[in-house]
Design an enzyme around this catalytic site. Structure first.
Site, PDB file in Angstrom:
ATOM      1  N   LEU A  22       0.832  -1.210   0.000  1.00 38.34           N
ATOM      2  CA  LEU A  22       0.000   0.000   0.000  1.00 38.34           C
ATOM      3  C   LEU A  22       0.860   1.251   0.000  1.00 38.34           C
ATOM      4  O   LEU A  22       0.407   2.322  -0.371  1.00 38.34           O
ATOM      5  CB  LEU A  22      -0.861   0.017   1.261  1.00 38.34           C
ATOM      6  N   ARG A  23       2.096   1.102   0.489  1.00 40.93           N
ATOM      7  CA  ARG A  23       3.056   2.209   0.658  1.00 40.93           C
ATOM      8  C   ARG A  23       2.709   3.117   1.829  1.00 40.93           C
ATOM      9  O   ARG A  23       3.455   4.038   2.120  1.00 40.93           O
ATOM     10  CB  ARG A  23       3.172   3.057  -0.623  1.00 40.93           C
TER      11      ARG A  23
ATOM     12  N   ASP B 252       1.780  -8.855  -6.304  1.00 39.88           N
ATOM     13  CA  ASP B 252       2.981  -8.210  -5.759  1.00 39.88           C
ATOM     14  C   ASP B 252       3.001  -6.735  -6.168  1.00 39.88           C
ATOM     15  O   ASP B 252       4.010  -6.214  -6.649  1.00 39.88           O
ATOM     16  CB  ASP B 252       4.261  -8.915  -6.207  1.00 39.88           C
TER      17      ASP B 252
ATOM     18  N   HIS C 252       5.336   2.888  -7.632  1.00 38.86           N
ATOM     19  CA  HIS C 252       6.490   3.772  -7.440  1.00 38.86           C
ATOM     20  C   HIS C 252       6.185   5.139  -8.035  1.00 38.86           C
ATOM     21  O   HIS C 252       5.360   5.251  -8.948  1.00 38.86           O
ATOM     22  CB  HIS C 252       7.712   3.219  -8.179  1.00 38.86           C
TER      23      HIS C 252
END
Lengths: 335, 441
Positions: free
Chosen positions: B79-80, B320, B324
């Site tokens: 999820l960051r 996965d 970014h």
């Protein structure tokens, strides 16, 4: 595997010079032929030709280099271009400005060509993919990937001594794993159609499946030397030696250093080459480096001619000068 | 977590009643594949087929010529948030998830701060409820700060809601620590998720082979994966722990897992959708969107992974998902960050296995629903009466063009840009609420 060769423009002319891979034999021959007249420029009283007058060339070196940077600079100046040298400590860029940000800043200064050296494989490709269309990029060495102008100057040197590539046996000795020079030489030699390329090193310095590039692998130097016409010694890059690749410099020299005794196994007229800088007593005996079979200094001189040829072919595209006949011929070839 | 559970149940009373009609319902858990209507009330599935008496649908979704299946469960999804919100947030990435039909996702502990205490688990769950649109499950860190030295409080983390434990991309180097971690996890019936790679052989950025040699990139040999699997299989046998190997990348790894399963070890494994469709060849020339860990390997490996999925050695497909920012991929290959923003292409890439590998639709859907539910021991992944109405509705014959700029994920890093894929999600329901609808666009 290459979907589109970004090294050529729509007319099939040289736009970037990033790797030998992707060029056909006639491309390479045309670069070698174009270098011939430049090889004698230094003998004239006035060493300059006005081919690239008004062009600005930036030497963008992210990795230390003396020889390559200097020969590129000399080549550019002999073509009457303006040259800007920028040496960048890579650790400094990683802290802040990205590679591409820096590039766009330089572009804004209206440069025509970047000559790039970087310690990471693929850096020159990345730059070529992102520069404005009017800018050419020449790879002056990227990581362990490619150093095409070095390979071409080596081919030029070989041709001056051996005339025909067809029957040559060439051996490349040393740290193949980390060598962009070796990879480019292998592509160039096979494209030009030599008889056999042998690479020689212990397994720790040979990359996996190197055979797929069209070479034979040897771990014993003497057997590899038998019948060799050209011996290329690679620099043992001490700064790249990480971990347990070799037991010692001494053992390396005994097994893979080029000595008089080992040289005797090659053909009597074999030439000895080295991309420099040489480690005397590590990969080559001084007596050979300075001996009659060595063409190491010639390689340096030829480097200027090759780089003049590559620069004038890439930047010459956008000028209204008549391209040499060979290049016109390539553009017309359909295959 | 009574507070969050209460909040959820109070909210569900206000949810609309929904009927999904005319669809082909595929529910692998119940071996169901037939044209049926589905009726939803208070966030639950209350009937299949005919509507119950007095049922009034507030909303009717016509799923004619479409497949209605359980909402997908993604076993590996970054999820960051917390920690890397410039790459993605719970809000943005759960929206991307539901656009891909994913209603439950499992987040590894390598957030910042790391999920090695109950407070972080609580924070993520709260944010999931208030800002997210998909269900978020978390894995706890196997060792404190993922440092591979001291065991985390994995039982307390389990009680706080973690559905398993893992050291994520930080292999536990010390074999004794690994043994004890597995034994401790086994004592509390916690499944351990293992990303297998030998730390000393994994310094590269691409599969060690012809392509890495050609491009002059530092390689990661297959043995980096198999050595780690072989070691951990021994420790799994010793400890009796239930283990799941994440993202197999090589033919030899599939072999090792198959052997272990035949020997009766409680091990399962997954594969990413991109390892089923890409190989080392795709990284030429330095395509950093194909920089992933574990690396894309050879065609032979790809074929073995596909076979492993068909035979059932590999139980499920994961995205996965790793969004970014744009600059993460703008550098020389080795310096780019690994990972793909992959959740929105997950279902379509998985469905390619129907055409390319002769898997049945139901088997492919099982790899994304009932099978991951079983591994995580979740009640989701089915359309059984009484279960949460997590539903994915997709048109199996619609083609769509992947356009990185149209991804809902904050990460636009996908190597599938401009691929034409078959199978398009039209509606996603989470707990009886329509959280994604294609028509909305």
């Amino acid at each position: 595997m290459i979907s589109k060769n970004i090294q050529l423009d729509e007319q099939g002319r040289l736009k970037h010079f990033l790797s030998i891979e992707g060029f056909k034999r006639q491309h390479l021959i045309s670069i070698l032929d174009a270098a011939e007249p430049f090889a004698n420029v230094h003998e004239q009283a006035v060493k300059k030709v006005p081919l690239l007058r008004g062009k600005t060339i930036v030497n963008l070196f992210f990795e230390a280099s003396t020889r390559t940077r200097t020969t590129f600079e000399l080549a550019a100046k002999r073509l009457s271009a303006d040259v800007l040298n920028i040496n960048i400590n890579t650790s400094a860029t990683s802290k802040g400005e990205s590679l591409l940000d820096m590039l766009h800043n330089l572009e804004a200064m209206h440069c025509d060509m970047f000559i790039v050296r970087h310690n990471q494989s693929g850096a020159a490709h990345l730059i070529a993919q992102h520069v404005s269309p009017h800018i050419s990029v020449i790879n002056a060495g990227d990581g362990c990937h490619s150093h095409p102008s070095q390979a071409m100057l080596d081919m030029f040197t070989i041709r001056r001594h051996k005339k025909e590539f067809a029957n040559l046996i060439v051996i490349i000795v040393g740290d193949i794993l980390h060598s962009r020079v070796a990879r480019s030489q292998i592509h160039a030699l096979n494209t030009l159609g030599v008889s056999e390329v042998r690479v020689v090193a212990p397994k720790t310095l040979i990359p996996t499946q190197i055979e797929t590039l069209g070479v034979h692998v040897y771990h014993d130097m003497q057997s590899a030397l038998i019948g060799a016409d050209v011996i290329i010694m690679l620099r043992l890059q001490k700064e790249r030696m990480q971990g347990a690749l070799l037991p010692s410099e001494d053992e390396y020299y005994h097994q893979y250093g080029l000595t008089e005794q080992k040289l005797a196994y090659a053909k009597p007229d074999a030439i000895v080459m080295h991309p420099g800088p040489i480690n005397r007593g590590v990969e080559i005996a001084s007596s050979i480096a300075d001996g009659p079979q060595s063409v190491i200094l010639e390689q340096v001189t030829n480097g200027i001619a090759i780089r003049m040829a590559v620069m004038s072919q890439t930047l010459g595209r956008s000028l209204n000068i008549k391209p040499p006949k060979q290049i016109t011929a390539i553009a017309e070839e359909s295959h | 977590m009574p507070d969050i559970t209460q909040l959820t149940s109070v909210l569900s009373l206000n949810k609309p009643t929904i009927s999904i009609i005319n669809g082909r319902v595929i529910d692998p858990k119940n071996h169901l594949d037939q044209d049926l209507d589905i009726h939803i009330q208070h966030g639950k599935i209350i009937a299949l087929g005919a509507a119950p008496a007095n049922f009034q649908a507030d909303q009717i979704i016509d799923a004619k010529a479409q497949i209605v299946c359980p909402g997908l469960i993604d076993l590996r999804f970054r999820l960051r948030e917390p920690g890397y919100e410039t790459k993605g947030t719970i809000a943005s990435e759960t929206r991307a998830a539901v656009a891909g039909g994913v209603t439950s996702l499992c987040c590894p502990p390598d957030t910042n701060p790391i999920i090695d205490n109950a407070a972080i688990v609580k924070l993520i769950r709260l944010k999931a409820e208030t800002e997210g649109v998909a269900k978020i499950y978390t894995l706890s860190a196997l060792t404190q700060q993922l440092q591979g030295e001291k065991l985390s409080e994995m039982r307390e983390l389990k009680d706080a809601g973690c559905v398993g434990t893992t050291n994520a991309l930080h292999p536990v180097k010390n074999t004794l620590v690994m043994r004890r971690a597995l034994e401790y996890a086994s004592s509390h019936d916690i499944t351990v998720f293992i990303q297998a790679f030998d730390p000393w052989l994994s310094g590269g950025c691409a599969h060690e082979g012809a392509v890495s040699t050609r491009l002059g990139l530092a390689g990661i040999p297959v043995s980096a994966e198999t050595i780690a699997i072989a070691r951990d299989l021994q420790l799994i046998e010793l400890s009796g722990v239930k283990a799941h190997f994440c993202q197999l990348s090589s033919a030899k790894a599939v072999q090792l897992i198959q052997q272990a399963q035949e020997d009766g070890l409680p091990v399962s494994a997954d594969v990413t959708a991109h390892h089923l469709h890409l190989t080392e060849m795709d990284i030429a020339d330095f395509n950093s969107d194909c920089h992933v860990i574990p690396p894309l390997r050879t065609q032979r490996d790809q074929e073995a992974l596909r076979q492993g999925l068909v035979s059932g050695v590999i139980s499920n497909i994961v995205s996965d998902h790793q969004p970014h920012g744009s600059d993460a991929k703008l550098a020389p290959f080795a310096e780019t960050e690994a990972g793909i923003s992959s959740v929105e292409t997950l279902l379509s890439l998985a469905l390619k296995m129907v055409d390319e590998q002769a898997m049945s639709l139901s088997d492919v859907i099982a790899t994304l629903t009932s099978k991951p539910a079983k591994i995580l021991n979740l009640p989701e992944g089915t359309l059984s009466i009484g279960s949460d109405a997590d539903v994915c509705i997709f048109d199996p014959n619609a083609y769509w063009l992947v356009d990185r700029d149209k991804l809902l994920s904050q990460g636009k890093n996908t190597p599938f840009h401009s691929w034409e894929l078959k199978g398009e999600v039209t509606h996603t329901l989470k707990s009886g609420e329509v959280v994604f609808s294609k028509a909305k666009e």
